[in-house]
Design an enzyme around this catalytic site. Structure first.
Site, mmCIF file in Angstrom:
data_model
loop_
_atom_site.group_PDB
_atom_site.id
_atom_site.type_symbol
_atom_site.label_atom_id
_atom_site.label_comp_id
_atom_site.label_asym_id
_atom_site.label_seq_id
_atom_site.Cartn_x
_atom_site.Cartn_y
_atom_site.Cartn_z
ATOM 1 N N CYS A 122 -2.441 -0.563 7.574
ATOM 2 C CA CYS A 122 -1.588 0.618 7.500
ATOM 3 C C CYS A 122 -1.671 1.439 8.782
ATOM 4 O O CYS A 122 -0.655 1.967 9.245
ATOM 5 C CB CYS A 122 -1.959 1.457 6.287
ATOM 6 S SG CYS A 122 -1.575 0.647 4.715
ATOM 7 N N HIS A 152 0.843 -1.200 0.000
ATOM 8 C CA HIS A 152 0.000 0.000 0.000
ATOM 9 C C HIS A 152 0.878 1.250 0.000
ATOM 10 O O HIS A 152 2.040 1.208 0.426
ATOM 11 C CB HIS A 152 -0.895 0.019 1.232
ATOM 12 C CG HIS A 152 -1.962 -1.027 1.223
ATOM 13 N ND1 HIS A 152 -3.015 -1.005 2.104
ATOM 14 C CD2 HIS A 152 -2.137 -2.140 0.459
ATOM 15 C CE1 HIS A 152 -3.798 -2.041 1.885
ATOM 16 N NE2 HIS A 152 -3.284 -2.748 0.888
ATOM 17 N N CYS A 173 -6.158 1.896 5.803
ATOM 18 C CA CYS A 173 -6.814 0.662 6.220
ATOM 19 C C CYS A 173 -6.276 0.268 7.593
ATOM 20 O O CYS A 173 -5.351 0.889 8.119
ATOM 21 C CB CYS A 173 -6.566 -0.451 5.203
ATOM 22 S SG CYS A 173 -4.860 -1.051 5.188
ATOM 23 N N GLU A 204 0.851 3.804 1.918
ATOM 24 C CA GLU A 204 1.330 4.155 3.258
ATOM 25 C C GLU A 204 2.552 3.323 3.634
ATOM 26 O O GLU A 204 3.527 3.849 4.188
ATOM 27 C CB GLU A 204 0.237 3.922 4.310
ATOM 28 C CG GLU A 204 -1.005 4.755 4.102
ATOM 29 C CD GLU A 204 -2.089 4.039 3.301
ATOM 30 O OE1 GLU A 204 -3.274 4.298 3.574
ATOM 31 O OE2 GLU A 204 -1.766 3.230 2.406
#
Length: 172
Positions: free
Chosen positions: A114, A81, A111, A83
């Protein structure tokens, strides 16, 4: 350059600074918008790779020290991701796992995975654009971030939401 390394932000000591006034003369809101635009630029990089257009930057003392965008499909890695990419780059730049004194700017609400990584990093602030009512961390009850982490949502939310809407409308 290896195949994998071309997708990752290459940290540079030029980004590290000890400047104590991160936003200078700017208001915090203007500073947040400026760096959210940088995260949106990262989201566009994801879009060019046909990835879900989410981008992130980590800022310390007014300088970007880490950046990332979704690479889940490119790397065949569910954890790639935006992040996570930016946290890794920032930690590498700083030379340690803690991101105290730093702010993450991300185009979509993190999410749970993260948010957990951000909690472990002890980041000071998380600023996101669009809310994610289906997969965002706020679906859960209770504290997920480090207790001292400030969370700000809705910065340039319309622009961030539109990126997501446009991407998913093309898939349908």
């Amino acid at each position: 350059m290896s195949e994998k390394s071309k997708y990752f932000y290459e940290p540079s000591s030029a980004f590290a600074t000890t400047d104590s006034q991160a936003c200078g003369e700017e208001s915090q809101a203007d500073c947040d918008k400026k760096f959210m635009l940088m995260a949106i630029n990262e989201a566009h990089r994801a879009l060019k790779l046909q990835e879900v257009p989410i981008g992130a930057v980590v800022v310390c003392a007014g300088k970007i020290i880490g950046r990332g965008h979704n690479l889940v499909e490119t790397l065949c890695d569910a954890t790639a991701h935006a992040e996570m990419q930016s946290i890794t780059a920032a930690a590498t730049t700083l030379g340690g796992k803690y991101l105290k004194g730093c702010t993450l700017y991300v185009t979509v609400e993190p999410c749970v995975m993260c948010a957990g990584a951000l909690a472990w990093s002890q980041i000071d602030r998380v600023v996101y654009g669009a809310a994610d009512p289906k997969r965002g961390y706020s679906r859960l009850q209770g504290q997920i971030f480090h207790p001292k982490t400030e969370v700000v949502g809705g910065v340039l939310a319309e622009e961030c939401e539109q990126l997501m809407k446009d991407f998913f409308s093309k898939l349908r």
